[in-house]
Design an enzyme around this catalytic site. Structure first.
Site, mmCIF file in Angstrom:
data_model
loop_
_atom_site.group_PDB
_atom_site.id
_atom_site.type_symbol
_atom_site.label_atom_id
_atom_site.label_comp_id
_atom_site.label_asym_id
_atom_site.label_seq_id
_atom_site.Cartn_x
_atom_site.Cartn_y
_atom_site.Cartn_z
ATOM 1 N N SER A 236 0.741 -1.215 -0.025
ATOM 2 C CA SER A 236 -0.304 -0.030 0.196
ATOM 3 C C SER A 236 0.655 1.270 -0.054
ATOM 4 O O SER A 236 0.684 2.167 -0.527
ATOM 5 C CB SER A 236 -1.012 -0.035 1.198
ATOM 6 N N GLU A 237 2.041 1.170 0.534
ATOM 7 C CA GLU A 237 3.003 2.304 0.656
ATOM 8 C C GLU A 237 4.411 1.758 0.849
ATOM 9 O O GLU A 237 4.640 0.862 1.454
ATOM 10 C CB GLU A 237 2.825 3.407 1.711
ATOM 11 N N THR A 238 5.340 2.478 -0.099
ATOM 12 C CA THR A 238 6.843 2.354 0.183
ATOM 13 C C THR A 238 7.289 3.628 0.593
ATOM 14 O O THR A 238 6.949 4.703 -0.137
ATOM 15 C CB THR A 238 7.524 1.716 -1.209
#
Length: 275
Positions: free
Chosen positions: A45-47
Site C-alpha cells: 500500500s505504501e513504500t
C-alpha cells in the site's frame, strides 16, 4: 541499495500492514519516476523512501511515501516501518526527526523493547452531508459523515462493530466517489462490540483510486479517528483495531493538536535493489 519489507502495527509476521522501506544514500532525491516504479514493483500500500540529511538540518531524515499509483501526502505505517528499520539496522533509539513535504517535521520515538510512537498532527473532521452514492457504494447507511481536510479523508460513522466488519464496498463506486469529491479515501468506523475488549473502536480504510482497495492498517487515518473517538468517549488515550483481514492495533494519545500513534513492527524481508 538495501530494501526492507516490514509488517507495521503488529508484533507478528504476516499481520498488520506491510510497507516497503528504502534507505537512500546521502545526496539529492532520485527521480520521482524511479521511486514510483519501485513502489509499483513492491506493490504494498505504501513504500517509504528516506534520505539522510546534513548534521545541521532541522531533521535527521527526509521522507516520502508512494502507493503503487501515486505519491502519498502522509503515511503512518510506512513511517513506523522506517523507524523500525533505523532501530534494527542502524541502532537508532529514541527520537528521530523526519522532514515531510506536506506535514512538516514528524518525530518518531523507538524504545529498547521495540515499541515505536509517531508524533503526527491531528486531523479532526467536521460534519458534512452524506455524499451522493455513498450508502450504495458501501452497502451501509452512515449515522454521520465528517470531512478531514488535512488528509482529504471522509470519516463514515456506522452504528456498531458488526456493521463495520460487514461492509462490502463496490470498489468502482468508491473510486468514482473519491475522484469526484477530491478525497484520498474513506474511513468507516464504529464502537467496539462490548466494553472490556482490548480496543475501543474499529475502523477500515478504502482508497481504490490510489491503488489501495482496502488498506490493512492505516496510521494516518487514526489522526482523524483519535480526535473523533476521544471526544465521543471522553478519554485522550484509546486503542483502535483496524478490522481488515490482516488486522492491527494502533494505540492513540491525543495531545492538543498532535496525536501520538504507537505500535510495534516486524521485519519480514530484506534484499538489494539492482535497478
Amino acid at each position: 541499495m538495501r530494501f526492507h519489507v516490514v509488517d507495521a502495527f503488529t508484533d507478528r509476521a504476516f499481520a498488520g500492514n506491510p510497507a516497503g522501506v528504502c534507505l537512500l544514500p546521502a545526496g539529492p532525491w532520485p527521480a520521482d519516476a524511479w521511486m514510483q516504479q519501485v513502489a509499483a514493483e513492491m506493490n504494498h500500500s505504501e513504500t517509504a523512501f528516506a534520505l539522510p540529511l546534513p548534521a545541521k538540518a532541522e531533521a535527521d531524515w527526509a521522507i516520502r511515501w508512494f502507493t503503487p499509483l501515486v505519491e502519498a501526502k502522509l503515511c503512518g505505517h510506512a513511517t513506523l516501518a522506517t523507524a523500525h528499520v533505523l532501530r534494527t539496522e542502524r541502532g537508532l533509539l529514541g527520537a528521530v526527526r523526519f522532514s515531510s513535504r506536506q506535514h512538516g517535521i514528524l518525530v518518531t520515538h523507538a524504545d529498547e523493547e521495540g515499541s515505536i510512537t509517531l508524533d503526527f498532527p491531528a486531523a479532526p473532521g467536521t460534519a458534512t452531508p452524506v455524499p451522493d452514492g455513498l450508502p450504495e457504494a458501501l452497502a451501509a447507511q452512515p449515522e454521520a459523515t465528517l470531512h478531514a481536510p488535512a488528509l482529504g479523508d471522509l470519516l463514515v460513522v456506522l452504528p456498531d462493530e458488526a456493521t463495520v466488519r460487514a461492509v462490502t464496498p463496490d470498489w468502482e463506486a468508491v473510486a468514482d466517489l473519491t475522484r469526484r469529491t477530491g478525497l484520498r479515501g474513506v474511513i468507516v468506523t464504529g464502537p467496539s462490540a462490548e466494553p472490556g475488549l482490548e480496543y475501543d473502536f474499529v475502523s477500515r480504510f478504502f482508497a481504490p483510486a490510489s491503488g489501495i482497495p482496502e488498506d490493512p492498517v492505516t496510521g494516518s487515518a487514526h489522526t482523524v479517528l483519535a480526535p473523533y473517538w476521544s471526544a465521543r468517549l471522553g478519554r485522550d488515550r484509546l486503542t483502535g483495531l483496524q478490522a481488515s483481514e490482516r488486522t492491527g492495533l494502533v494505540r492513540t494519545a491525543l495531545h492538543g493538536d498532535r496525536v501520538h500513534l504507537s505500535g510495534r513492527a516486524v521485519s519480514v524481508m530484506d534484499g538489494t535493489l539492482r535497478a
